[in-house]
Enzyme design. Structure first.
Site, PDB file in Angstrom:
ATOM      1  N   ASN A 198       0.818  -1.207   0.000  1.00 50.23           N
ATOM      2  CA  ASN A 198       0.000   0.000   0.000  1.00 50.23           C
ATOM      3  C   ASN A 198       0.859   1.267   0.000  1.00 50.23           C
ATOM      4  O   ASN A 198       1.965   1.272   0.530  1.00 50.23           O
ATOM      5  CB  ASN A 198      -0.963  -0.001   1.189  1.00 50.23           C
ATOM      6  CG  ASN A 198      -1.953  -1.169   1.097  1.00 50.23           C
ATOM      7  OD1 ASN A 198      -1.877  -1.978   0.176  1.00 50.23           O
ATOM      8  ND2 ASN A 198      -2.850  -1.268   2.059  1.00 50.23           N
ATOM      9  N   VAL A 199       0.290   2.329  -0.559  1.00 51.18           N
ATOM     10  CA  VAL A 199       1.070   3.562  -0.767  1.00 51.18           C
ATOM     11  C   VAL A 199       1.702   4.080   0.531  1.00 51.18           C
ATOM     12  O   VAL A 199       2.831   4.568   0.535  1.00 51.18           O
ATOM     13  CB  VAL A 199       0.194   4.640  -1.455  1.00 51.18           C
ATOM     14  CG1 VAL A 199      -0.924   5.111  -0.554  1.00 51.18           C
ATOM     15  CG2 VAL A 199       1.026   5.798  -1.939  1.00 51.18           C
ATOM     16  N   LYS A 200       1.011   3.904   1.624  1.00 52.81           N
ATOM     17  CA  LYS A 200       1.490   4.428   2.914  1.00 52.81           C
ATOM     18  C   LYS A 200       2.823   3.794   3.314  1.00 52.81           C
ATOM     19  O   LYS A 200       3.679   4.446   3.911  1.00 52.81           O
ATOM     20  CB  LYS A 200       0.425   4.130   3.971  1.00 52.81           C
ATOM     21  CG  LYS A 200       0.679   4.785   5.282  1.00 52.81           C
ATOM     22  CD  LYS A 200      -0.494   4.547   6.214  1.00 52.81           C
ATOM     23  CE  LYS A 200      -0.107   4.904   7.626  1.00 52.81           C
ATOM     24  NZ  LYS A 200      -0.894   4.206   8.624  1.00 52.81           N
ATOM     25  N   GLY A 201       3.006   2.512   2.981  1.00 51.96           N
ATOM     26  CA  GLY A 201       4.292   1.866   3.246  1.00 51.96           C
ATOM     27  C   GLY A 201       4.510   1.485   4.691  1.00 51.96           C
ATOM     28  O   GLY A 201       3.551   1.235   5.434  1.00 51.96           O
ATOM     29  N   TRP A 202       5.768   1.512   5.108  1.00 51.39           N
ATOM     30  CA  TRP A 202       6.140   0.988   6.423  1.00 51.39           C
ATOM     31  C   TRP A 202       7.350   1.738   6.944  1.00 51.39           C
ATOM     32  O   TRP A 202       8.334   1.892   6.233  1.00 51.39           O
ATOM     33  CB  TRP A 202       6.450  -0.517   6.298  1.00 51.39           C
ATOM     34  CG  TRP A 202       6.708  -1.236   7.573  1.00 51.39           C
ATOM     35  CD1 TRP A 202       7.874  -1.850   7.933  1.00 51.39           C
ATOM     36  CD2 TRP A 202       5.796  -1.443   8.659  1.00 51.39           C
ATOM     37  NE1 TRP A 202       7.733  -2.435   9.173  1.00 51.39           N
ATOM     38  CE2 TRP A 202       6.475  -2.196   9.636  1.00 51.39           C
ATOM     39  CE3 TRP A 202       4.470  -1.048   8.896  1.00 51.39           C
ATOM     40  CZ2 TRP A 202       5.878  -2.579  10.838  1.00 51.39           C
ATOM     41  CZ3 TRP A 202       3.885  -1.425  10.085  1.00 51.39           C
ATOM     42  CH2 TRP A 202       4.577  -2.178  11.037  1.00 51.39           C
TER      43      TRP A 202
END
Ligand code: B12
Length: 261
Positions: A138-142
Site C-alpha cells: 500500500n502507498v502508505k508503506g512501512w
C-alpha cells in the site's frame, strides 16, 4: 576492556563460537517456556530437568510465574556446551543491491520506458494477517518507506486476506501479473510451508510458474526458506517496501537480458 570482558584478550576463535553472557565462552544462555503444571517447587524442578535434557548445564530458574489454571511460565539461565563453526556458515543472499525510490524508477525507465511491472499481493490460505502485505504494497508503506503503490513504474493489486491458491492463480491470469507477493504470518503446524509449496505446485501445473517472479514474506520466513520452497526470493521481519522494489526491478532487468550465446 573489550566487549568480551577481557582486556587485551585474543579475538574469539570463529571456528568454535559459544554463547556468552558475561565473559567470552562462558556458554550462558537464557531460555523461556511454559509448562502445563501448577506453579510451585515441583514446577521449578521440572523446568531444571527439562533444561538438562536439552543438553544445558547448571540450569537455574531465575523466574517462575503462575499463569493460573495449572500452568507455569519460566525463565531459566544455564550454560550451553555447544559450539558453532562461524567460518563454515553460508547463507543465501538476495541478488542485487539496495536502491532508493529514484534509482528504482530510473533503472526501470532506462530498460522498460513507460511499461509497468504488474504486481499482485495476497495473504493466502486461512491467514488473515494483512498488516505485512499492506505495509509492503500500500502507498502508505512501512516505517517511513513508501509502499510499492507509490512507484509509478509498478501497477499493484493487493488482494488482502485469506486468498486461496486457486483464486490467486485466477487473479494472476486476470491481472496478467509479472510478480506475485505472498504473505504468510501464521506458521502453526508449518501451515505456511505446505501452503506455499502447494502454490508452487499449482503454478507449475498451470504452466504459470516461469511467467511470474514469485516472492513470499512474513515474520518467520527467510530467503533461504523461500528458495527451498521453490520461490524466487523471501523476505523476513523488518523488510521495507524499498527492499522489495529494489529486488523486483533488478530481477526484471535480469530476466529481460537477451540469452548469452
Ligand atoms: C495483529 C495480529 C492479529 C490480527 C490481524 C489483523 C490484520 N488485519 O492483519 C487479528 C486479531 C485478526 C489476529 C488473528 C489471529 N492471530 Co494474530 N497476531 C497479530 C500480531 C499482534 C501482529 C501481527 C502484525 O500485524 N505485525 C506487523 C507486520 C507489519 O509485521 P509482519 O507481518 O511480520 O510483516 C513484515 C515482514 O514480515 C514482511 N512481510 C510480511 N509479509 C510479507 C509478504 C511479502 C511478499 C514480503 C516481501 C514481505 C512481507 O514485511 C512486513 C514489514 O516489514 C501478531 C503478534 C506479533 N506481535 O507479531 C499475532 C500473531 C501473528 N497471531 C497469531 C495467532 C495465533 C492468531 C490467531 C490464530 C488467534 C486465534 N486463535 O484466533 C488468529 C488467526 C486469524 C487468521 N485466520 O489468520 C500468532 C501466530 C503464531 C504462529 N506462529 O502461527 C501471533 C504471532 C501471536 C502469538 N504470539 O501467538 N492476529
Amino acid at each position: 576492556m573489550n566487549p568480551h570482558g577481557r582486556s587485551g584478550a585474543q579475538p574469539p576463535d570463529l571456528t568454535r563460537v559459544r554463547a556468552y553472557g558475561d565473559t567470552l565462552d562462558d556458554g550462558q544462555v537464557m531460555l523461556s517456556f511454559s509448562l502445563p503444571v501448577p506453579f510451585g517447587d515441583e514446577a521449578r524442578e521440572a523446568a531444571r530437568q527439562l533444561a538438562r535434557q536439552m543438553g544445558l548445564h547448571e540450569p537455574q530458574v531465575y523466574h517462575a510465574h503462575d499463569l493460573g489454571e495449572g500452568y507455569t511460565y519460566f525463565t531459566v539461565y544455564a550454560k550451553s556446551p555447544f559450539v558453532v563453526d562461524f567460518t563454515a556458515i553460508s547463507v543465501p543472499k538476495l541478488a542485487g543491491q539496495k536502491l532508493d525510490h529514484k534509482a528504482v524508477e530510473s533503472l526501470w525507465h532506462a530498460r522498460f520506458a513507460d511499461r509497468k511491472l504488474r504486481i499482485l499481493g495476497a495473504c493466502t490460505g486461512d491467514d488473515a494477517h494483512t498488516v505485512g502485505i499492506d505495509a509492503i504494497c500500500n502507498v502508505k508503506g512501512w516505517r517511513g518507506d513508501k509502499g510499492l503503490e507509490s512507484y509509478p513504474c509498478f501497477a499493484v493489486k493487493n488482494l488482502g486476506a485469506q486468498v486461496s491458491n486457486d483464486r490467486l492463480v485466477a487473479e494472476i491470469r486476470a491481472f496478467d501479473a509479472n510478480a506475485v507477493l505472498v504473505s504468510q504470518v501464521v506458521t502453526q503446524k508449518d501451515c505456511h510451508r505446505s501452503n506455499l509449496a502447494a502454490l508452487v505446485d499449482l503454478l507449475e501445473a498451470e504452466d504459470l510458474r516461469d511467467q511470474v517472479t514469485l516472492l513470499c514474506g512474513g515474520p518467520r520466513l527467510s530467503h533461504a526458506v523461500a528458495l527451498e520452497l521453490g520461490f524466487d526470493a523471501g523476505f523476513g521481519p523488518g523488510t521495507l517496501p524499498s527492499d522489495v522494489a529494489s529486488f523486483l526491478v533488478q530481477d526484471a532487468v535480469a530476466r529481460a537480458q537477451p540469452p548469452q550465446s
